[in-house]
Design an enzyme around this catalytic site. Structure first.
Site, PDB file in Angstrom:
ATOM      1  N   TYR A  33       0.858  -1.185   0.000  1.00  0.00           N
ATOM      2  CA  TYR A  33       0.000   0.000   0.000  1.00  0.00           C
ATOM      3  C   TYR A  33       0.893   1.232   0.000  1.00  0.00           C
ATOM      4  O   TYR A  33       1.797   1.335   0.830  1.00  0.00           O
ATOM      5  CB  TYR A  33      -0.892   0.000   1.247  1.00  0.00           C
ATOM      6  CG  TYR A  33      -1.814   1.191   1.349  1.00  0.00           C
ATOM      7  CD1 TYR A  33      -1.606   2.175   2.324  1.00  0.00           C
ATOM      8  CD2 TYR A  33      -2.898   1.338   0.499  1.00  0.00           C
ATOM      9  CE1 TYR A  33      -2.451   3.266   2.428  1.00  0.00           C
ATOM     10  CE2 TYR A  33      -3.755   2.431   0.602  1.00  0.00           C
ATOM     11  CZ  TYR A  33      -3.525   3.391   1.560  1.00  0.00           C
ATOM     12  OH  TYR A  33      -4.359   4.478   1.673  1.00  0.00           O
TER      13      TYR A  33
ATOM     14  N   LYS B 127       4.659   9.313   8.821  1.00  0.00           N
ATOM     15  CA  LYS B 127       4.392   8.737  10.135  1.00  0.00           C
ATOM     16  C   LYS B 127       5.361   9.246  11.208  1.00  0.00           C
ATOM     17  O   LYS B 127       5.222  10.351  11.729  1.00  0.00           O
ATOM     18  CB  LYS B 127       4.380   7.204  10.028  1.00  0.00           C
ATOM     19  CG  LYS B 127       3.211   6.682   9.150  1.00  0.00           C
ATOM     20  CD  LYS B 127       3.196   5.183   9.089  1.00  0.00           C
ATOM     21  CE  LYS B 127       2.214   4.682   8.049  1.00  0.00           C
ATOM     22  NZ  LYS B 127       0.833   4.563   8.535  1.00  0.00           N
TER      23      LYS B 127
ATOM     24  N   ASP C  64       9.379   2.577  -0.442  1.00  0.00           N
ATOM     25  CA  ASP C  64       8.337   3.266   0.312  1.00  0.00           C
ATOM     26  C   ASP C  64       8.545   2.917   1.784  1.00  0.00           C
ATOM     27  O   ASP C  64       8.143   1.849   2.239  1.00  0.00           O
ATOM     28  CB  ASP C  64       6.938   2.844  -0.169  1.00  0.00           C
ATOM     29  CG  ASP C  64       5.865   3.567   0.610  1.00  0.00           C
ATOM     30  OD1 ASP C  64       4.661   3.416   0.249  1.00  0.00           O
ATOM     31  OD2 ASP C  64       6.182   4.271   1.586  1.00  0.00           O
TER      32      ASP C  64
HETATM   33  P1  KE4 Z   1      -0.818   8.278   4.513  1.00  0.00           P
HETATM   34  O1  KE4 Z   1      -1.305   8.987   3.272  1.00  0.00           O
HETATM   35  O2  KE4 Z   1      -1.898   7.439   5.158  1.00  0.00           O
HETATM   36  O3  KE4 Z   1      -0.102   9.191   5.490  1.00  0.00           O
HETATM   37  O4  KE4 Z   1       0.356   7.237   4.047  1.00  0.00           O
HETATM   38  C1  KE4 Z   1       0.065   6.309   3.038  1.00  0.00           C
HETATM   39  C2  KE4 Z   1       1.027   5.150   3.140  1.00  0.00           C
HETATM   40  C3  KE4 Z   1       2.052   5.056   2.219  1.00  0.00           C
HETATM   41  N1  KE4 Z   1       2.951   4.053   2.275  1.00  0.00           N
HETATM   42  C4  KE4 Z   1       2.880   3.105   3.244  1.00  0.00           C
HETATM   43  C5  KE4 Z   1       3.890   2.006   3.260  1.00  0.00           C
HETATM   44  C6  KE4 Z   1       1.849   3.161   4.213  1.00  0.00           C
HETATM   45  O5  KE4 Z   1       1.784   2.194   5.159  1.00  0.00           O
HETATM   46  C7  KE4 Z   1       0.911   4.194   4.169  1.00  0.00           C
HETATM   47  C8  KE4 Z   1      -0.235   4.297   5.145  1.00  0.00           C
HETATM   48  N2  KE4 Z   1      -0.376   3.223   6.056  1.00  0.00           N
HETATM   49  C9  KE4 Z   1      -1.737   2.914   6.482  1.00  0.00           C
HETATM   50  C10 KE4 Z   1      -1.650   1.808   7.524  1.00  0.00           C
HETATM   51  N3  KE4 Z   1      -1.322   0.545   6.943  1.00  0.00           N
HETATM   52  C11 KE4 Z   1      -2.458   4.117   6.977  1.00  0.00           C
HETATM   53  C12 KE4 Z   1      -3.655   3.810   7.849  1.00  0.00           C
HETATM   54  C13 KE4 Z   1      -4.937   4.311   7.235  1.00  0.00           C
HETATM   55  O6  KE4 Z   1      -5.063   4.228   6.004  1.00  0.00           O
HETATM   56  O7  KE4 Z   1      -5.814   4.788   8.010  1.00  0.00           O
END
Ligand code: KE4
Length: 428
Positions: free
Chosen positions: A145, A268, A240
């Site tokens: 993701y 994060k 990533d």
């Molecule tokens: P954000 O746009 O949510 O800040 O980051 C996206 C993202 C990008 N790359 C990786 C490897 C990530 O894990 C994420 C976001 N992680 C999820 C949890 N697995 C966010 C939680 C959510 O979507 O509420």
């Protein structure tokens, strides 16, 4: 089950005003059922919901809260920053200071741009990769993701997988077609894709540890193979590290491997719980970003001084002697405890871990890709999740999400989690 009357009332009212009553889908508890505890406050390793129920928090906002909730030094940095103003739309010294801290820690990161989320970071890195190579095609891995940017909502993990929409409606077919997919850890599949379309690939995007299908470390040689393929065919390699950055080591996974990505995306932890993202890497690439170059990317609140203050304070705390050794020690303690609990309960389970991020899979054999993960027993996992909730431990509400530890999760807290798992596994 804990009484959740106040959470229920807010959740019911929110349904009409916010899609699904939440501002990020995984929080709605759709796949595990029940009312999501609405959090009122948090301290250290624990959160308290609107009804006064306290839980050990293994979600930690999906990674950012690595020094625990409400750390006094993060709080102090925030108060100091807030007293001086919250947003200026102008450069500040703190952005340079945080950039320096990121570049000093992440091998291969020579220049960095701050943005407001991991999604913005990966979207911007994709645009840069396409501009720098003059190519349009991206390659990602099933279940990884990279945020909700259109090009990445193809066989996506995390909430997209949890809710059964790994390929989201609304993404133009013509754009989705430009994203090639391979199973994680499957170099042969990647080689085959390059054999067909070698001159089309702008970049490979990979989570060095697949943290959105639980916690799947790279197979030996996997990242090295991706590097070789990118070098052979003129594509860029993008790590990533939004989740693994500053989580699995002081320099993320990039500091644990000899493989150097061309670009890295972050988020994060570097915001210490405030909205943030970042992308960086080779200077010759990053200096193509506006206004130094022509590749446009912008953001009203990019480099926000409050987020920067919390991020700097967090990175400074992570620099204290023994911090990562302590996270590793407690991660290993938790893994051993969970494995023992599963054996005693006679439940087939495997715990996979990278430092202070881990996942318990209800399966016999280790998971190496998304197919393995989705083959796990979801009904049993849901019973396990509910059992942990009943025992005061808040897990991410999906078998595809990693659990996280913070520096506030000491041996006593870890032992409480293990004790809860003993009962929850027996009842799963
Ligand atoms: P954000 O746009 O949510 O800040 O980051 C996206 C993202 C990008 N790359 C990786 C490897 C990530 O894990 C994420 C976001 N992680 C999820 C949890 N697995 C966010 C939680 C959510 O979507 O509420």
């Amino acid at each position: 089950m804990p009484r959740l009357d106040k959470s229920q009332a807010v959740f019911d009212a929110a349904q009409r005003l916010i899609p699904g009553g939440v501002n990020s889908p995984v929080r709605a508890y759709k796949t595990v059922g029940g009312v999501p505890p609405h959090i009122a406050s948090a301290e250290g390793a624990r959160v308290t919901d609107l009804d006064g129920n306290e839980y050990i928090d293994m979600v930690l906002a999906y990674g950012p809260m690595i020094v625990g909730h409400g750390h006094p030094e993060v709080r102090a940095a925030l108060h100091d920053a807030i007293d001086r103003g919250t947003a200026f739309g102008a450069p500040t010294a703190g952005e340079l200071s945080l950039a320096r801290k990121i570049i000093e820690r992440v091998p291969g990161c020579e220049v960095v741009r701050l943005v407001n989320s991991g999604t913005e970071a990966t979207m911007s890195a994709a645009r840069l990769a396409r501009a720098a190579t003059g190519r349009d095609r991206l390659l990602k891995f099933e279940g990884c993701y990279h945020g909700h940017g259109d090009s990445f909502l193809v066989q996506a993990g995390s909430g997209a997988l949890t809710l059964g929409a790994p390929d989201s409606p609304g993404v133009p077919a013509a754009l989705a077609e430009l994203t090639s997919i391979a199973p994680f850890n499957d170099l042969d599949a990647v080689r085959a894709l390059f054999a067909d379309r070698r001159a089309e690939f702008a970049a490979i995007f990979v989570e060095p540890v697949a943290g959105n299908i639980g916690c799947i470390p790279p197979a030996p040689g996997f990242l090295e193979g991706l590097r070789e393929l990118c070098d052979a065919h003129g594509a860029l390699l993008v790590f990533d590290e939004v989740m693994t950055g500053f989580r699995v080591s002081r320099g993320g996974y990039s500091a644990l491997t000899d493989v150097r990505a061309d670009l890295v995306t972050l988020g994060k932890v570097i915001g210490g719980g405030l909205p943030i993202g970042a992308y960086g890497g080779r200077a010759d690439l990053m200096q193509q970003i506006s206004p130094a170059g022509d590749v446009y990317q912008a953001g009203t609140l990019s480099g926000n001084p409050i987020a920067v203050a919390a991020g700097e304070a967090t990175l400074d705390l992570l620099d204290r002697r023994g911090v990562y050794e302590g996270l590793e020690e407690q991660g290993a303690r938790l893994q051993a405890g969970l494995e023992q609990a599963a054996r005693e309960a006679g439940v087939p389970a495997v715990v996979q871990r990278q430092g202070s991020m881990l996942c318990l899979y209800l399966r016999e054999a280790p998971a190496v890709n998304m197919t393995d993960v989705t083959a796990s027993d979801r009904e049993r996992w849901t019973r396990f999740f509910q059992g942990m909730l009943e025992r005061g431990v808040l897990l991410p509400p999906s078998p595809y999400e990693a659990w996280f530890l913070s520096t506030a999760h000491d041996a006593g807290v870890v032992d409480e989690v293990v004790a809860a798992a003993e009962g929850a596994l027996a009842g799963a």
